[in-house]
Write an enzyme that holds these catalytic residues in place. Sequence first.
Site, PDB file in Angstrom:
ATOM      1  N   SER A 189       1.133  -1.453   0.254  1.00  0.00           N
ATOM      2  CA  SER A 189       0.554  -0.026   0.063  1.00  0.00           C
ATOM      3  C   SER A 189       1.122   0.910   0.043  1.00  0.00           C
ATOM      4  CB  SER A 189      -1.010  -0.168   1.045  1.00  0.00           C
ATOM      5  OG  SER A 189      -1.653   1.115   1.593  1.00  0.00           O
ATOM      6  N   TYR A 233      -0.651  -0.954  10.370  1.00  0.00           N
ATOM      7  CA  TYR A 233      -1.873  -1.011   8.256  1.00  0.00           C
ATOM      8  C   TYR A 233      -0.498  -0.662   8.044  1.00  0.00           C
ATOM      9  CZ  TYR A 233      -3.575  -1.371   3.882  1.00  0.00           C
ATOM     10  OH  TYR A 233      -3.873  -1.431   2.917  1.00  0.00           O
TER      11      TYR A 233
HETATM   12  P1  NAD Z   1     -12.166  -5.915   0.089  1.00  0.00           P
HETATM   13  O1  NAD Z   1     -12.358  -5.771   1.796  1.00  0.00           O
HETATM   14  O2  NAD Z   1     -12.852  -5.015  -1.002  1.00  0.00           O
HETATM   15  O3  NAD Z   1     -10.979  -7.069   0.304  1.00  0.00           O
HETATM   16  C1  NAD Z   1     -10.944  -7.516   0.757  1.00  0.00           C
HETATM   17  C2  NAD Z   1     -11.522  -9.380   1.022  1.00  0.00           C
HETATM   18  O4  NAD Z   1     -10.369 -10.571   1.788  1.00  0.00           O
HETATM   19  C3  NAD Z   1     -12.732  -9.308   1.638  1.00  0.00           C
HETATM   20  O5  NAD Z   1     -13.248 -10.437   0.184  1.00  0.00           O
HETATM   21  C4  NAD Z   1     -12.947 -10.668   2.512  1.00  0.00           C
HETATM   22  O6  NAD Z   1     -13.345 -11.144   2.223  1.00  0.00           O
HETATM   23  C5  NAD Z   1     -11.217 -11.204   2.343  1.00  0.00           C
HETATM   24  N1  NAD Z   1     -10.500 -11.434   3.716  1.00  0.00           N
HETATM   25  C6  NAD Z   1     -10.100 -10.913   4.463  1.00  0.00           C
HETATM   26  N2  NAD Z   1     -10.131 -11.064   5.909  1.00  0.00           N
HETATM   27  C7  NAD Z   1      -9.041 -12.894   5.267  1.00  0.00           C
HETATM   28  C8  NAD Z   1      -8.817 -13.495   5.989  1.00  0.00           C
HETATM   29  N3  NAD Z   1      -8.305 -13.863   6.586  1.00  0.00           N
HETATM   30  N4  NAD Z   1      -9.098 -14.966   5.264  1.00  0.00           N
HETATM   31  C9  NAD Z   1      -9.092 -14.707   3.994  1.00  0.00           C
HETATM   32  N5  NAD Z   1      -9.759 -13.852   3.090  1.00  0.00           N
HETATM   33  C10 NAD Z   1      -9.889 -12.464   4.200  1.00  0.00           C
HETATM   34  O7  NAD Z   1      -9.960  -5.384   0.397  1.00  0.00           O
HETATM   35  P2  NAD Z   1     -10.232  -4.210  -1.754  1.00  0.00           P
HETATM   36  O8  NAD Z   1      -9.909  -2.317  -1.032  1.00  0.00           O
HETATM   37  O9  NAD Z   1      -9.874  -4.854  -2.249  1.00  0.00           O
HETATM   38  O10 NAD Z   1      -8.152  -4.967  -0.681  1.00  0.00           O
HETATM   39  C11 NAD Z   1      -7.472  -6.159  -1.552  1.00  0.00           C
HETATM   40  C12 NAD Z   1      -6.178  -5.686  -1.150  1.00  0.00           C
HETATM   41  O11 NAD Z   1      -5.853  -4.094  -1.304  1.00  0.00           O
HETATM   42  C13 NAD Z   1      -6.014  -5.464   0.746  1.00  0.00           C
HETATM   43  O12 NAD Z   1      -4.513  -5.992   0.785  1.00  0.00           O
HETATM   44  C14 NAD Z   1      -5.369  -4.003   0.469  1.00  0.00           C
HETATM   45  O13 NAD Z   1      -4.920  -4.008   2.240  1.00  0.00           O
HETATM   46  C15 NAD Z   1      -5.008  -3.646  -0.127  1.00  0.00           C
HETATM   47  N6  NAD Z   1      -4.943  -2.268  -0.439  1.00  0.00           N
HETATM   48  C16 NAD Z   1      -6.195  -1.489  -1.231  1.00  0.00           C
HETATM   49  C17 NAD Z   1      -6.095  -0.752  -1.162  1.00  0.00           C
HETATM   50  C18 NAD Z   1      -7.533   0.542  -0.875  1.00  0.00           C
HETATM   51  O14 NAD Z   1      -7.732   1.724  -1.038  1.00  0.00           O
HETATM   52  N7  NAD Z   1      -8.464  -0.357  -0.948  1.00  0.00           N
HETATM   53  C19 NAD Z   1      -5.189   0.417  -0.755  1.00  0.00           C
HETATM   54  C20 NAD Z   1      -3.996  -0.190  -0.758  1.00  0.00           C
HETATM   55  C21 NAD Z   1      -3.581  -1.570  -1.033  1.00  0.00           C
END
Ligand code: NAD
Length: 255
Positions: A146, A161
Site C-alpha cells: 500500500s 496497517y
Molecule cells: P476488500 O475489503 O474489498 O476485500 C478484501 C477481501 O479479503 C474480502 O473479500 C475479505 O472477505 C477477504 N479477507 C479478509 N480477511 C481474510 C482472511 N483472514 N482470509 C481470507 N480472506 C480474507 O478490500 P480491497 O480494497 O479490495 O483490498 C484488497 C487488498 O488491497 C488488501 O490487501 C488491501 O490492504 C490492499 N489495498 C487496498 C487499498 C484500497 O484503497 N482499497 C489500497 C492499498 C492496498
Amino acid sequence: MTTPHTPRTAVITGAGSPRGIGRATAHALAADGYHIAVVDLDKEAAEDTARHLAASHGVETLALAADVTDAAAVDAAIAQAEAALPPIGALVNNAGITSPVPFLDVTPGDWDRIFDVNVRGSFLVTHRVAAGMAERGFGRIVFLSSVSAERGGGVFGGVAYSAAKAALLGFARALARELGPSGVTANCVAPGLIDTDITRGKLDQDRKDAMTADIPMRRIGDVSDVADVIAFLARPGSGYITGATYDVNGGSHIH
Ligand code: NAD
C-alpha cells in the site's frame, strides 16, 4: 493479451469481495488465460466470484472458503486447488484488512489482527504454493502492499496497517532473491486510495474530496487500475521483473 503457454492456475486470496481488487484481478488474470482458485473467508462471495469468472471467461474455477491466517485451512484449500485445477502458476496475496485506529489507542490484539491477515496470511499461502512453483520452474507471486507503507499512513490505515504493508515490501524483495533462480518472480503492487469496500464506509466524502484534490490524477483509483498491473506482473513475459514495487496511486506519492 498473453496467454500462458501451458494451462496454469492463479490463486487469488480475498477475491470474494464484489467491489474488491481481488475480484477485479481474478477477471484480469482469467482474461489472460489463467484458471482461477478463489480463496476467501466468505464462502458465498467466493462462489459468486467463481461463477462470474467461469461465465465471463470460460476458464476453470474453484471457490475455496479459507481463513488465510489458519495454516491447516490454507493447506487444505491449496490441496483442493492442486487436485482440481491445472498447476499453480500465479499467486496474488490480496486478502487484507485495514484499521484507522490511532496508534495510542491500538491494543496488542488490534496489532496482531492486522499483522495476522496481511503478513501471516501472505506467508502461509506463499509458503504453501512456492515449493511447487520452484519445482516446476515457473511462478508469479504478487503482494498487495500500500502507499501507506511508503508514505507512512495518511490515507486511511494507521500505524499497524502501514507497518504490515511495509513488511510485505521486505518479504517480496527477499523472496525474489531466493526464488529467482527457480523461475519464480515476487513483486509488490502499492495502491493508493482505491474505490472498494475495505474502509467499511468509514471514510467520509469530505475526506475523500480533500484527498482527491491532492492527487495529481484528480480521482480515486479504480479496481481495474490495480488489477491491470497485477495481470501484467503475472504474465509469463514479465519474467525479468522481480523484487519490484509498482505504485498505482495517481501520483499521490512520487518518490
Ligand atoms: P476488500 O475489503 O474489498 O476485500 C478484501 C477481501 O479479503 C474480502 O473479500 C475479505 O472477505 C477477504 N479477507 C479478509 N480477511 C481474510 C482472511 N483472514 N482470509 C481470507 N480472506 C480474507 O478490500 P480491497 O480494497 O479490495 O483490498 C484488497 C487488498 O488491497 C488488501 O490487501 C488491501 O490492504 C490492499 N489495498 C487496498 C487499498 C484500497 O484503497 N482499497 C489500497 C492499498 C492496498
